[in-house]
Design a protein around this motif. Sequence first.
Motif, PDB file in Angstrom:
ATOM      1  N   THR A   1       0.781  -1.215  -0.044  1.00  0.00           N
ATOM      2  CA  THR A   1      -0.148  -0.087  -0.073  1.00  0.00           C
ATOM      3  C   THR A   1       0.831   1.452  -0.068  1.00  0.00           C
ATOM      4  N   LEU A   2       0.509   2.172  -0.860  1.00  0.00           N
ATOM      5  CA  LEU A   2       1.043   3.424  -1.086  1.00  0.00           C
ATOM      6  C   LEU A   2       0.292   4.491  -0.808  1.00  0.00           C
ATOM      7  N   LEU A   3       0.438   5.523   0.326  1.00  0.00           N
ATOM      8  CA  LEU A   3      -0.751   6.401   0.704  1.00  0.00           C
ATOM      9  C   LEU A   3      -0.033   7.844   0.552  1.00  0.00           C
ATOM     10  N   PHE A   4      -0.784   8.606  -0.312  1.00  0.00           N
ATOM     11  CA  PHE A   4      -0.440   9.942  -0.564  1.00  0.00           C
ATOM     12  C   PHE A   4      -1.273  11.039   0.239  1.00  0.00           C
ATOM     13  N   ILE A   5      -0.652  11.548   1.091  1.00  0.00           N
ATOM     14  CA  ILE A   5      -1.576  12.449   1.982  1.00  0.00           C
ATOM     15  C   ILE A   5      -1.475  14.010   1.440  1.00  0.00           C
ATOM     16  N   SER A   6      -2.561  14.511   1.099  1.00  0.00           N
ATOM     17  CA  SER A   6      -2.532  15.817   0.470  1.00  0.00           C
ATOM     18  C   SER A   6      -2.027  16.924   1.500  1.00  0.00           C
ATOM     19  N   GLY A   7      -1.480  18.082   1.467  1.00  0.00           N
ATOM     20  CA  GLY A   7      -1.239  19.102   2.193  1.00  0.00           C
ATOM     21  C   GLY A   7      -2.389  19.225   3.184  1.00  0.00           C
ATOM     22  N   GLN A   8      -1.717  18.909   4.564  1.00  0.00           N
ATOM     23  CA  GLN A   8      -2.816  19.108   5.780  1.00  0.00           C
ATOM     24  C   GLN A   8      -2.560  20.332   6.473  1.00  0.00           C
ATOM     25  N   ILE A   9      -3.677  21.316   6.467  1.00  0.00           N
ATOM     26  CA  ILE A   9      -3.496  22.528   6.914  1.00  0.00           C
ATOM     27  C   ILE A   9      -4.066  22.642   8.533  1.00  0.00           C
ATOM     28  N   PRO A  10      -3.845  23.713   9.109  1.00  0.00           N
ATOM     29  CA  PRO A  10      -3.802  24.192  10.420  1.00  0.00           C
ATOM     30  C   PRO A  10      -5.275  24.334  10.801  1.00  0.00           C
ATOM     31  N   MET A  11      -6.375  23.491  10.477  1.00  0.00           N
ATOM     32  CA  MET A  11      -7.689  24.028  10.492  1.00  0.00           C
ATOM     33  C   MET A  11      -8.493  22.431  11.194  1.00  0.00           C
ATOM     34  N   SER A  12      -9.229  22.687  12.269  1.00  0.00           N
ATOM     35  CA  SER A  12      -9.950  21.598  13.028  1.00  0.00           C
ATOM     36  C   SER A  12     -11.163  21.355  12.068  1.00  0.00           C
ATOM     37  N   ASP A  13     -11.593  20.217  12.428  1.00  0.00           N
ATOM     38  CA  ASP A  13     -13.001  19.771  11.642  1.00  0.00           C
ATOM     39  C   ASP A  13     -14.158  20.802  11.849  1.00  0.00           C
ATOM     40  N   ASP A  14     -14.068  21.670  12.940  1.00  0.00           N
ATOM     41  CA  ASP A  14     -15.021  22.729  12.929  1.00  0.00           C
ATOM     42  C   ASP A  14     -14.810  24.122  12.409  1.00  0.00           C
TER      43      ASP A  14
ATOM     44  N   LEU B   1       6.715  25.888   5.227  1.00  0.00           N
ATOM     45  CA  LEU B   1       6.519  27.281   6.248  1.00  0.00           C
ATOM     46  C   LEU B   1       6.243  28.498   5.668  1.00  0.00           C
ATOM     47  N   ALA B   2       5.476  29.132   6.193  1.00  0.00           N
ATOM     48  CA  ALA B   2       5.239  30.623   5.824  1.00  0.00           C
ATOM     49  C   ALA B   2       6.324  31.674   6.166  1.00  0.00           C
ATOM     50  N   ASP B   3       7.261  31.209   7.339  1.00  0.00           N
ATOM     51  CA  ASP B   3       8.241  32.217   7.790  1.00  0.00           C
ATOM     52  C   ASP B   3       9.202  31.019   8.130  1.00  0.00           C
ATOM     53  N   ARG B   4      10.579  31.293   7.975  1.00  0.00           N
ATOM     54  CA  ARG B   4      11.621  30.705   8.270  1.00  0.00           C
ATOM     55  C   ARG B   4      11.909  30.685   9.726  1.00  0.00           C
ATOM     56  N   HIS B   5      11.484  31.739  10.501  1.00  0.00           N
ATOM     57  CA  HIS B   5      11.544  31.778  11.896  1.00  0.00           C
ATOM     58  C   HIS B   5      10.929  30.826  12.600  1.00  0.00           C
TER      59      HIS B   5
ATOM     60  N   ALA C   1       7.279  29.059   1.892  1.00  0.00           N
ATOM     61  CA  ALA C   1       6.801  29.526   0.808  1.00  0.00           C
ATOM     62  C   ALA C   1       5.523  30.252   1.106  1.00  0.00           C
ATOM     63  N   ALA C   2       4.938  31.100   0.147  1.00  0.00           N
ATOM     64  CA  ALA C   2       3.638  31.605   0.526  1.00  0.00           C
ATOM     65  C   ALA C   2       2.542  30.568   0.528  1.00  0.00           C
ATOM     66  N   ILE C   3       1.606  30.645   1.388  1.00  0.00           N
ATOM     67  CA  ILE C   3       0.721  29.627   1.701  1.00  0.00           C
ATOM     68  C   ILE C   3      -0.585  30.033   1.616  1.00  0.00           C
ATOM     69  N   PHE C   4      -1.446  29.428   0.875  1.00  0.00           N
ATOM     70  CA  PHE C   4      -2.762  29.544   0.214  1.00  0.00           C
ATOM     71  C   PHE C   4      -3.632  30.660   1.228  1.00  0.00           C
ATOM     72  N   ASP C   5      -3.669  30.197   2.534  1.00  0.00           N
ATOM     73  CA  ASP C   5      -4.341  31.112   3.455  1.00  0.00           C
ATOM     74  C   ASP C   5      -3.302  31.925   4.289  1.00  0.00           C
ATOM     75  N   GLU C   6      -3.507  33.174   4.384  1.00  0.00           N
ATOM     76  CA  GLU C   6      -2.614  33.748   5.246  1.00  0.00           C
ATOM     77  C   GLU C   6      -2.468  33.562   6.587  1.00  0.00           C
TER      78      GLU C   6
END
Length: 127
Positions: A29-42, A81-85, A110-115
């Motif tokens: 099995t090979l699983l590709f996980i799309s970019g996971q964002i810092p958003m909860s299920d709500d 990462l949005a910022d190297r810091h 990198a610049a990320i989709f949502d600021e």
Amino acid sequence: MNRETINAKNAPAPRGGYSQAVKLTDFKTLLFISGQIPMSDDDKVPESFEDQARLVWRNIDAQLKASGMSKADLVKVTTFLADRHHTMANREIRSEYLGSIAPAMSVVIAAIFDEKWLLEVEAIAAQ
């Protein structure tokens, strides 16, 4: 599945809990996980980088579990990462989650989709 960590002697040694390469043979099995964002299920986004990073890893863990896999199956992780810091905090929180697991890894500033998002992480897992 046979998994071999590759860290060639005539290349720079890995720093920070990763492998230069991971060789897989005989996997099912090979699983590709799309970019996971810092958003909860709500649809909530924490403010601090540390809370966002922990949430991203929880989201990755949820995808792994839904696929019948675990963090031990991760073979490649790419972090944006949005910022190297945030590099050191990212490394610490990633280490909290992965422990001694050392997949191949890349970190990109990198610049990320949502600021509001301070990071995004995609992964590949195999069994």
